[in-house]
Design an enzyme around this catalytic site. Structure first.
Site, short mmCIF file in Angstrom:
data_model
loop_
_atom_site.label_atom_id
_atom_site.label_comp_id
_atom_site.label_asym_id
_atom_site.label_seq_id
_atom_site.Cartn_x
_atom_site.Cartn_y
_atom_site.Cartn_z
N SER A 133 14.75 29.43 27.27
CA SER A 133 14.27 28.72 26.09
C SER A 133 13.83 29.75 25.05
O SER A 133 14.66 30.54 24.59
CB SER A 133 13.15 27.77 26.47
N HIS A 152 17.50 20.80 29.91
CA HIS A 152 16.73 22.00 29.59
C HIS A 152 15.82 22.44 30.73
O HIS A 152 15.40 23.59 30.79
CB HIS A 152 15.91 21.74 28.32
#
Length: 617
Positions: free
Chosen positions: A477, A590
């Site tokens: 991320s 994610h």
């Protein structure tokens, strides 16, 4: 002494969602089901400080304590399409009994509004589903972890156990975010929206009729509670520090109760926390809350306009509750996995023992100070010998408004067991040190990059046993963004593994589920007014400089950092004949490293580990 292995992940227990009421203490236990490539979630109770199983079906992750004799939970044990059943489970033994069935999937029970009426919540699609195509006409049209959300809304219902009547409280395009029951009424935050969702939601009350309690205007309500029948809002104005600004405590009229500069909640990163928990809880005339301080969690209380430290803990507090004056919490201690604890007379007592690490090498984090009052840690390799040379891995956290702590992190412990130094730190942009430290808007790739390089220099200076030519870097991320940035600005690392990353802030701003507001907020730029600034902060701009062999990890349902971000960097490197590889996970989002399917999590860690082994050993 045994090593930590990648497959050990399959044996870990992940706890959360602890609730205490009427002498009943119940929590959720999640564990990988290797055969089904899924997770089993079971309910457990605590009696006389012993942990017992309540369910064994493997699908119960939410529940409501009805009284001292029973709990309620929703599920679909009969696998009926588009259906949810409400079950009652006796705490005195026996099987769960279905007491209602609803022709709506995914319902959850919030609790009783009165003696015979329950409040429930579910997410519904406003239009008929299509089998082979989707229509997007609003933003966000998808959300990470939820998939396509276009024309989906969360709605509240009431259900009368006597009359069997199900009543819809919120309808149409109204979307509910957070709901709680107080004094026979249902309070909830939400908004009626079409085309574009707002960041600001009002607070409403339902007691047979709907009324507006608080108009948020330009303020976002993170959560709310009632203390001594008075409403307390945990909210942020975003005026000075943008979207990541820590919330403050306000009354119903948005008068400031107390100016709190830290976050509310647990932002300590780990890959060993699967089940959600609570950040706040009301007891007597006080609001108790968890906050992240530097690298750990503390418990505080807000009472009579003042905040007081209740309990300081060196690790994490995933969820907590009280029975009388005894604190119970689920969390992780230093270099440890989650356990259930109680605090009595100032003494911490461990009640669970599922996650045992006997005769296993678990590296203790060694603190390293660097820069101007910055802190990082080093894990020493298994069987460490000061006369030998070792490879090393720099691991960068996501966020950037999260922190690394000193709790057990599986991937790092695996690498330490395999003979690597592993080092990690909390630079500017991290949580736990107030708003000013957190605020790196418009500075991505500047102060944060400089501090990571300072940290790497300090670690290499402190431990000459590290072979400086055998150091790798990885992160996910924001850590993936920073990995992409690093390889475009230095070739000091022998290899890199960029995970769920950002490569191009212009494309990110128009493809991420949070892109339209997050990119503008964090980079202080938009694609239409000053695209040059977005491009300046984009690692793709500097991809022509890359010489580092790089592995990219991505998931095709990652809507936070969409697949196109990783593909842009991959193509840029391959186009220059730089060694690069992408491992793409289908059906993951994610949160692959934290909540992905067990076999995918193992493959991800094997990919990264093999890449490091290939280039560093």
């Amino acid at each position: 002494m045994k090593s930590i292995e990648i497959n050990d992940l399959l044996s870990y227990h992940f706890y959360g969602n602890l609730k205490v009421k009427d002498g009943v203490k119940v929590f959720v236990d999640g564990v990988a089901a290797e055969k089904d490539n899924a997770y089993d979630y079971t309910l457990k109770c605590v009696k006389d400080d012993k942990v017992y199983d309540l369910t064994s079906y493997g699908k119960e992750s939410g529940f409501y304590i009805e009284n001292e004799n029973s709990i309620l939970f929703c599920g679909n044990r009969k696998n009926i399409e588009k259906s949810t059943s409400l079950y009652r489970l006796s705490l005195n033994g026996g099987e769960a009994k279905e007491i209602a069935r609803f022709d709506k999937p995914g319902m959850s029970v919030l609790g009783y509004l009165n003696e015979n009426t329950l409040a429930l919540m579910t997410k519904e699609k406003l239009v008929e589903e299509e089998s082979d195509y989707e229509v997007f006409d609003e933003i966000p049209f998808y959300m990470n972890g939820q998939g396509v959300t276009n024309k989906h809304r969360s709605h509240l219902y009431t259900y009368n156990l006597d009359t069997k009547e199900l009543v819809c409280v919120t309808k149409g395009t109204f979307d509910v975010s957070n709901a709680k029951i107080h004094d026979g009424a249902l309070y909830y935050t939400g908004q009626n929206w079409t085309r574009k969702q707002s960041l600001y939601e009002n607070l409403y009350k339902y007691d047979g009729e709907v009324s507006t309690v608080v108009e948020a205007k330009e303020r976002s309500i993170q959560s709310f509670d009632f203390v001594d029948d008075k409403l307390v809002l945990i909210a942020s104005t975003h005026e000075k520090y943008g979207l990541n600004e820590n919330p403050k405590f306000f009354d119903q009229d948005f008068n400031l109760i107390v100016d709190w500069q830290e976050c509310v909640g647990n932002s300590v990163g780990t890959d060993c926390a699967l089940v959600a928990g609570n950040a706040t809880l009301v007891k007597d005339q006080a609001l108790y809350f968890v906050s992240t301080i530097y690298d750990h969690n503390n418990l505080y209380k807000l009472e009579n306009g003042k905040i007081e430290l209740v309990f300081e803990w060196p690790g994490t507090i995933q969820t907590f509750a009280f029975e009388d004056d005894t604190l119970y919490f689920i969390g992780a201690d230093l270099a440890s996995l989650q356990q259930l604890y109680k605090v009595q007379d100032g003494k911490v007592i461990q009640l669970s023992d599922f996650n045992k690490m006997e005769d296993t090498y678990v590296a203790d984090p060694v603190e390293v100070s660097f820069g101007e009052d910055l802190t990082g840690w080093v894990l020493l390799p298994k069987d460490y010998d000061e006369t030998k040379k070792y490879p090393a891995i720099l691991d960068i956290h996501g966020g950037p408004k999260t922190v690394y702590g000193k709790v057990f992190y599986h991937e790092m412990q695996v690498w330490a067991s395999k003979g690597y130094f592993v080092f990690f730190c909390n630079i500017h942009g991290s949580d736990g040190r107030g708003n000013e430290f957190m605020d790196i808007r418009g500075k991505y790739g500047t102060i944060d990059y400089d501090e990571l390089m300072q940290f790497t220099d300090k670690v290499l200076e402190t431990y000459p046993q590290i072979d400086a030519s055998k150091v790798g870097v990885t992160g996910g991320s924001y850590g993936g963004f920073m990995t992409n940035w690093i390889i475009g600005h230095t070739d000091r690392f022998a290899c890199a593994a960029s995970q769920r990353s950002i490569a191009n802030w212009i494309s990110f701003s128009q493809t991420s589920d949070i892109g339209p507001y997050f990119a503008q907020d964090q980079q202080l730029a938009t694609y239409y007014e000053n695209p040059e600034k977005l491009w300046w902060h984009s690692p793709l701009k500097y991809a022509r400089n890359v010489k580092t062999p790089t592995l990219f990890i991505h998931s095709d349902e990652d809507y936070r950092c969409p697949l196109c971000e990783g593909l842009q960097m991959l193509n840029a490197l391959l186009d220059q004949n730089i060694e690069a590889r992408m491992c793409l996970f289908h059906g993951e989002n994610h949160d692959l490293s934290r909540t992905g399917l067990p076999q995918h999590r193992l493959r991800r860690l094997n990919e990264i580990t093999n890449w490091m082994e290939q280039h560093l050993k």
